[in-house]
Scaffold this motif. Sequence first.
Motif, mmCIF file in Angstrom:
data_model
loop_
_atom_site.group_PDB
_atom_site.id
_atom_site.type_symbol
_atom_site.label_atom_id
_atom_site.label_comp_id
_atom_site.label_asym_id
_atom_site.label_seq_id
_atom_site.Cartn_x
_atom_site.Cartn_y
_atom_site.Cartn_z
ATOM 1 N N UNK A 64 0.736 -1.265 -0.023
ATOM 2 C CA UNK A 64 0.045 -0.076 -0.047
ATOM 3 C C UNK A 64 0.931 1.321 -0.030
ATOM 4 N N UNK A 65 0.241 2.330 -0.520
ATOM 5 C CA UNK A 65 0.958 3.535 -0.362
ATOM 6 C C UNK A 65 1.345 4.102 0.857
ATOM 7 N N UNK A 66 0.495 3.922 1.837
ATOM 8 C CA UNK A 66 0.754 4.353 2.933
ATOM 9 C C UNK A 66 1.953 3.504 3.863
ATOM 10 N N UNK A 67 2.521 2.344 3.267
ATOM 11 C CA UNK A 67 3.409 1.556 3.982
ATOM 12 C C UNK A 67 4.482 2.558 4.543
ATOM 13 N N UNK A 68 4.866 2.391 5.899
ATOM 14 C CA UNK A 68 6.238 3.005 6.215
ATOM 15 C C UNK A 68 7.266 2.037 6.460
ATOM 16 N N UNK A 69 7.269 0.649 5.891
ATOM 17 C CA UNK A 69 8.245 -0.243 6.097
ATOM 18 C C UNK A 69 7.993 -1.485 5.203
ATOM 19 N N UNK A 70 8.741 -1.945 4.363
ATOM 20 C CA UNK A 70 8.303 -3.123 3.375
ATOM 21 C C UNK A 70 9.614 -4.095 3.345
ATOM 22 N N UNK A 71 9.464 -5.036 3.177
ATOM 23 C CA UNK A 71 10.657 -6.186 3.406
ATOM 24 C C UNK A 71 10.424 -7.292 2.528
ATOM 25 N N UNK A 72 11.362 -8.003 1.714
ATOM 26 C CA UNK A 72 11.245 -9.176 1.125
ATOM 27 C C UNK A 72 12.305 -10.036 1.823
ATOM 28 N N UNK A 73 12.122 -11.187 2.367
ATOM 29 C CA UNK A 73 13.349 -12.105 2.856
ATOM 30 C C UNK A 73 14.357 -12.406 1.961
#
Length: 257
Positions: free
Chosen positions: A74-83
């Motif tokens: 989502x545009x509102x995400x404040x953190x994102x990660x792929x293992x």
Amino acid sequence: MSGKIDNWMDAMVQRRALARWRAAAETAETLDPARLRALRGEARQLQRALGQFTHVADGRLALPMIGSSAMRKPASADWAWRPGIWRGPLARPGLAAVASETGFGDGATLFHDCTTNELSLRQIRNRREADLAPYGLRLDVFRFDGSFLSLVLELPAEAAQGLTRRHVIRMDATVEKERPLEIFARLNVKHGPNVEQIVRELPRDATEVMIEFDLAYTKMNEKRVDKLWVDLIFEGPEMNQVTWRDVTFCRRPRADL
């Protein structure tokens, strides 16, 4: 300096070769048969070499790039990660007869209690046009006489920084199953000596799945959060193959209730 000279010379040779074949194409109608036959032989050799090169290049460039961070969020995400398993190649891409508490890649661990060990893990290269992750993870289960099987993914420290009960943790996955299978995802949030847990079942008939863990319904102490991890739990996994084409996590703040 020598590198610049080599690049200049390569470019010059390429321009001359291109000009030569353009001239040959323009004069092909008037060339004598012997010269035309000789040039045709050269052109076919060049065409074969160029065809082989473009075939390999097209195949490689069509794959998701290693280390890619492209993901659905989502545009509102404040953190994102792929293992890491899904981002880049592992030094040891496959394991057979995997013992319980065996680590695989960075921050992934397999747990089970079976005595007849016919489990294998393998990292695979994603090659489909729809894939966003460069790599996938394949779990093969043959005989299984245990009561539980889970793959634990430890989230990085950044996931805990600034985490509040206003946050929603989201997991997106692309998962293929050889046979119908119940899979649950359990978010664990360690705060001080306590652990909050939220369990969600993955949709059984979908390949592209998205689930959310709303922290508003936990008793999490925001000031003491220090670790998060997710258990992927498989119910009755015997004689099945599960391929995780992609797994990503993100978090977003939600509106006050």
